[in-house]
Design an enzyme around this catalytic site. Sequence first.
Site, PDB file in Angstrom:
ATOM      1  N   ASP A  31    -114.259 -39.269 -24.032  1.00 28.41           N
ATOM      2  CA  ASP A  31    -115.397 -40.190 -24.113  1.00 28.41           C
ATOM      3  C   ASP A  31    -115.309 -41.307 -23.076  1.00 28.41           C
ATOM      4  O   ASP A  31    -116.304 -41.685 -22.463  1.00 28.41           O
ATOM      5  CB  ASP A  31    -115.457 -40.833 -25.507  1.00 28.41           C
ATOM      6  CG  ASP A  31    -115.881 -39.822 -26.549  1.00 28.41           C
ATOM      7  OD1 ASP A  31    -116.159 -38.665 -26.152  1.00 28.41           O
ATOM      8  OD2 ASP A  31    -115.926 -40.176 -27.740  1.00 28.41           O
ATOM      9  N   TYR A  34    -116.420 -40.236 -19.718  1.00 26.85           N
ATOM     10  CA  TYR A  34    -117.874 -40.060 -19.728  1.00 26.85           C
ATOM     11  C   TYR A  34    -118.548 -41.425 -19.598  1.00 26.85           C
ATOM     12  O   TYR A  34    -119.457 -41.619 -18.791  1.00 26.85           O
ATOM     13  CB  TYR A  34    -118.286 -39.356 -21.020  1.00 26.85           C
ATOM     14  CG  TYR A  34    -119.771 -39.162 -21.175  1.00 26.85           C
ATOM     15  CD1 TYR A  34    -120.397 -38.013 -20.714  1.00 26.85           C
ATOM     16  CD2 TYR A  34    -120.554 -40.138 -21.794  1.00 26.85           C
ATOM     17  CE1 TYR A  34    -121.758 -37.834 -20.851  1.00 26.85           C
ATOM     18  CE2 TYR A  34    -121.925 -39.976 -21.928  1.00 26.85           C
ATOM     19  CZ  TYR A  34    -122.522 -38.819 -21.463  1.00 26.85           C
ATOM     20  OH  TYR A  34    -123.868 -38.652 -21.597  1.00 26.85           O
ATOM     21  N   ASP A  35    -118.065 -42.381 -20.397  1.00 23.15           N
ATOM     22  CA  ASP A  35    -118.641 -43.731 -20.368  1.00 23.15           C
ATOM     23  C   ASP A  35    -118.548 -44.330 -18.969  1.00 23.15           C
ATOM     24  O   ASP A  35    -119.453 -45.031 -18.522  1.00 23.15           O
ATOM     25  CB  ASP A  35    -117.912 -44.646 -21.355  1.00 23.15           C
ATOM     26  CG  ASP A  35    -118.203 -44.242 -22.793  1.00 23.15           C
ATOM     27  OD1 ASP A  35    -119.165 -43.465 -22.997  1.00 23.15           O
ATOM     28  OD2 ASP A  35    -117.466 -44.685 -23.696  1.00 23.15           O
ATOM     29  N   LYS A 116    -135.221 -19.647 -39.861  1.00 26.64           N
ATOM     30  CA  LYS A 116    -136.415 -20.493 -39.852  1.00 26.64           C
ATOM     31  C   LYS A 116    -135.952 -21.928 -40.066  1.00 26.64           C
ATOM     32  O   LYS A 116    -135.595 -22.323 -41.173  1.00 26.64           O
ATOM     33  CB  LYS A 116    -137.398 -20.064 -40.936  1.00 26.64           C
ATOM     34  CG  LYS A 116    -138.724 -20.794 -40.815  1.00 26.64           C
ATOM     35  CD  LYS A 116    -139.767 -20.186 -41.709  1.00 26.64           C
ATOM     36  CE  LYS A 116    -141.133 -20.827 -41.511  1.00 26.64           C
ATOM     37  NZ  LYS A 116    -141.137 -22.272 -41.539  1.00 26.64           N
ATOM     38  N   LYS A 314    -139.448 -16.305 -46.366  1.00 23.97           N
ATOM     39  CA  LYS A 314    -138.907 -17.568 -46.890  1.00 23.97           C
ATOM     40  C   LYS A 314    -137.870 -17.372 -47.980  1.00 23.97           C
ATOM     41  O   LYS A 314    -137.856 -16.363 -48.669  1.00 23.97           O
ATOM     42  CB  LYS A 314    -140.063 -18.402 -47.453  1.00 23.97           C
ATOM     43  CG  LYS A 314    -140.943 -18.962 -46.368  1.00 23.97           C
ATOM     44  CD  LYS A 314    -140.974 -20.452 -46.491  1.00 23.97           C
ATOM     45  CE  LYS A 314    -142.235 -21.039 -45.895  1.00 23.97           C
ATOM     46  NZ  LYS A 314    -142.384 -22.427 -46.223  1.00 23.97           N
TER      47      LYS A 314
HETATM   48  S1  IVH Z   1    -141.965 -18.580 -34.263  1.00 26.53           S
HETATM   49  C1  IVH Z   1    -146.073 -17.516 -32.684  1.00 26.53           C
HETATM   50  N1  IVH Z   1    -139.483 -18.937 -34.977  1.00 26.53           N
HETATM   51  O1  IVH Z   1    -142.061 -22.255 -38.574  1.00 26.53           O
HETATM   52  C2  IVH Z   1    -144.806 -17.744 -33.355  1.00 26.53           C
HETATM   53  N2  IVH Z   1    -141.107 -20.458 -35.809  1.00 26.53           N
HETATM   54  O2  IVH Z   1    -145.322 -21.080 -38.717  1.00 26.53           O
HETATM   55  C3  IVH Z   1    -144.447 -19.164 -33.443  1.00 26.53           C
HETATM   56  N3  IVH Z   1    -140.186 -22.234 -37.222  1.00 26.53           N
HETATM   57  O3  IVH Z   1    -143.967 -24.610 -37.687  1.00 26.53           O
HETATM   58  C4  IVH Z   1    -143.399 -19.557 -34.371  1.00 26.53           C
HETATM   59  N4  IVH Z   1    -138.073 -21.598 -37.074  1.00 26.53           N
HETATM   60  O4  IVH Z   1    -142.034 -24.624 -36.088  1.00 26.53           O
HETATM   61  C5  IVH Z   1    -140.750 -19.378 -35.084  1.00 26.53           C
HETATM   62  N5  IVH Z   1    -137.215 -19.149 -35.476  1.00 26.53           N
HETATM   63  C6  IVH Z   1    -138.486 -19.589 -35.596  1.00 26.53           C
HETATM   64  C7  IVH Z   1    -138.823 -20.725 -36.347  1.00 26.53           C
HETATM   65  C8  IVH Z   1    -140.146 -21.122 -36.448  1.00 26.53           C
HETATM   66  C9  IVH Z   1    -138.902 -22.505 -37.578  1.00 26.53           C
HETATM   67  C10 IVH Z   1    -141.347 -23.017 -37.659  1.00 26.53           C
HETATM   68  C11 IVH Z   1    -142.310 -23.351 -36.569  1.00 26.53           C
HETATM   69  C12 IVH Z   1    -143.637 -23.343 -37.245  1.00 26.53           C
HETATM   70  C13 IVH Z   1    -143.424 -22.480 -38.427  1.00 26.53           C
HETATM   71  C14 IVH Z   1    -144.067 -21.117 -38.199  1.00 26.53           C
END
Ligand code: IVH
Length: 674
Positions: A31, A34-35, A116, A314
């Site tokens: 660190d 870096y600083d 996700k 989900k």
């Molecule tokens: S793909 C066209 N991949 O989930 C495809 N979205 O409705 C665009 N999200 O609010 C989305 N992880 O921000 C994609 N691995 C992932 C994701 C992801 C989170 C969120 C995204 C959006 C919602 C999708």
Amino acid sequence: MTAAQRIAHLRAEIERHNHAYYVLDAPTIPDAEYDKLFRELQALEAQHPELLTPDSPTQRVGGKVLDGFASVRHTVPMLSIRTETDTESSGATNFDTRVRNALGSAGDIEYACELKFDGLAVNLRYEKGVLVQAATRGDGETGEDVTQNVRTIHCVPLHLRGCAAEVLEVRGEVYMSRGDFERYNEKQRAQGLATLVNPRNGAAGSIRQLDPKLAARRPLSFFAYGLGEVHGWALPETHSGILDALARFGIPVCAERAVVRGAGALAEFHRRVAAKRDELPFDIDGVVYKVNDLKLQAALGFVSREPRWAVAHKFPAEEQLTIVRDIEVQVGRTGKLTPVAKLEPVFVGGTTVSNATLHNEGEIRRKDVHIGDTVIVRRAGDVIPEVVGVLPERRPADAKPFVMPTTCPVCGSHVVREEGEADARCTGGLFCAAQRKQAILHFAGRRAMDIEGLGDKLVDQLVDENIIHSLSDLYNRKVLNLQSLVALERMAEKSAQNIVDALEKSKSTTLNRFLFALGIRHVGESTAKDLARHFGKLDVIMQAGEDRLLAVHDVGPVVAQSIVAFFGEMHNREVVQQLRALGVHWEEHDGAMNEQLPLSGKTFVLTGTLASLARDEAKSRLEALGAKVAGSVSKKTDYVVAGEEAGSKLEKARELNIPVWDEQQLLERLKECE
Ligand code: IVH
């Protein structure tokens, strides 16, 4: 070297170290170094303001406060994806079937599987490799310009490495890791400042913060999951290829992803991730499956603004909103009073939850929970549900604050909260029916006396109807017998007989189970085992002072004091005596304390001050290894350990030709033996 060259060099170096630290999690320099680089760059930029550009790493600290965010029109709309919340496999099969039908394909399709992330979607626009703009998703067509705030996110590169594409828009999620969330809240709490409700609100709130200096204080991170507008870069053939390329450009891409074939493998990915959801360093709310081949993606196209080639599968939500109908106080085995929120039942984390712990009075104050409030309840994994925060804007006019009772709601004894302790306690001990019930349930537990069939419903009745007053009543057949059991509500003769049999069977036990069953504060299962192994006999443990207890592996002063205090109480000794008289028994032995330990038979004398060890600690560690620690030097002394300012004992040792160790030698020897 000109100033401009030096500045360019420093910026490149700093960004390289940033990437190693924040993206790869593998720091390249200390660190302090870096600083030094950072300060040199700041100084040069101050001398040459004409060379200061917004893409300098010094500009990550956040600039001027804004009046509002400018709008940004997305050249390629930011779409959302369809969600499947179905049971494990059907979400995957539904998606796979739709894809194969649309493509008219009979074979297995290749998919890219990702997490996700639970944060906020942003679009990062790089022009010729330089970050020029960051925008929120907004309504998908138009978002807000949050460039200043996104620049403060250390893992977002201000320059791409090895990519000078005319335009490259990277899409992904800004999030706050659980560790950063906890640390941030801890700091806020210590200063009496407002805490964040959960990591997602933390991330979203910070990005939409008009004062970038405040945003800069919030520790955010980013993961890329796709692209927006692209010019002057030849796309790879697959989605996974895109993410690999982005990672090479220095953009954070989550390593937890897979390329698989067929619906079965999608479901398997879902299962695997669900199993480790709680261990991930950040929150996720599911997984995402994407058709990997970009040509197939194009062929699939969109339905009602959602791509046909991607789906979010989900997990059950771990947080939900509900209303606090009441706050009750529960009394635990050790008398601890726990406020519990009685909730409007809500489906969260896979089950219906109607109670959630509020931990203690301090937590209620900090979170400012009133009866009548709308709250966020969280149930993650097997952890008991808790109230994580309140929505103050939804507080009704007749909401009532919580008041900790001054007397126990169960037995009426005084409630005390000792200084420095978070928990209030009922002083009633086993006089308190609640503590008695909990003590009996603990005693009967599977890992304690293992009395089958003695569950909470039965214990409630036995205590409420005044049949059982103490643990020993369980084995007193004048009190608890077939007749008294059958007389209870919903108790058939067969079940009553089973209970009597289970009680009889449990009489034959082991010393460690019995010790654990007594419910001595701080004596868990493993401490009970250590005690039983070390001493072998209950009487010896009951008579052992703190010193002798401290010689037991893993027993510290708090545990030792608690054991001494427990057996110091007359009524506890009586219960033990009664239980034994009623036939509870186990095998005893001479204990391991006389076993050949590495220092058995050796006598030590400690003198002077030890720099790194407290005298007591040195003593108990030596004793744990079988040594005796004496107070004065004699011919029987084997070693003298001399610290700073050792006096007459050291002289005596020299006189008697006894080996003298310094602290270092002691530590080495302890390390060898332990
Ligand atoms: S793909 C066209 N991949 O989930 C495809 N979205 O409705 C665009 N999200 O609010 C989305 N992880 O921000 C994609 N691995 C992932 C994701 C992801 C989170 C969120 C995204 C959006 C919602 C999708």
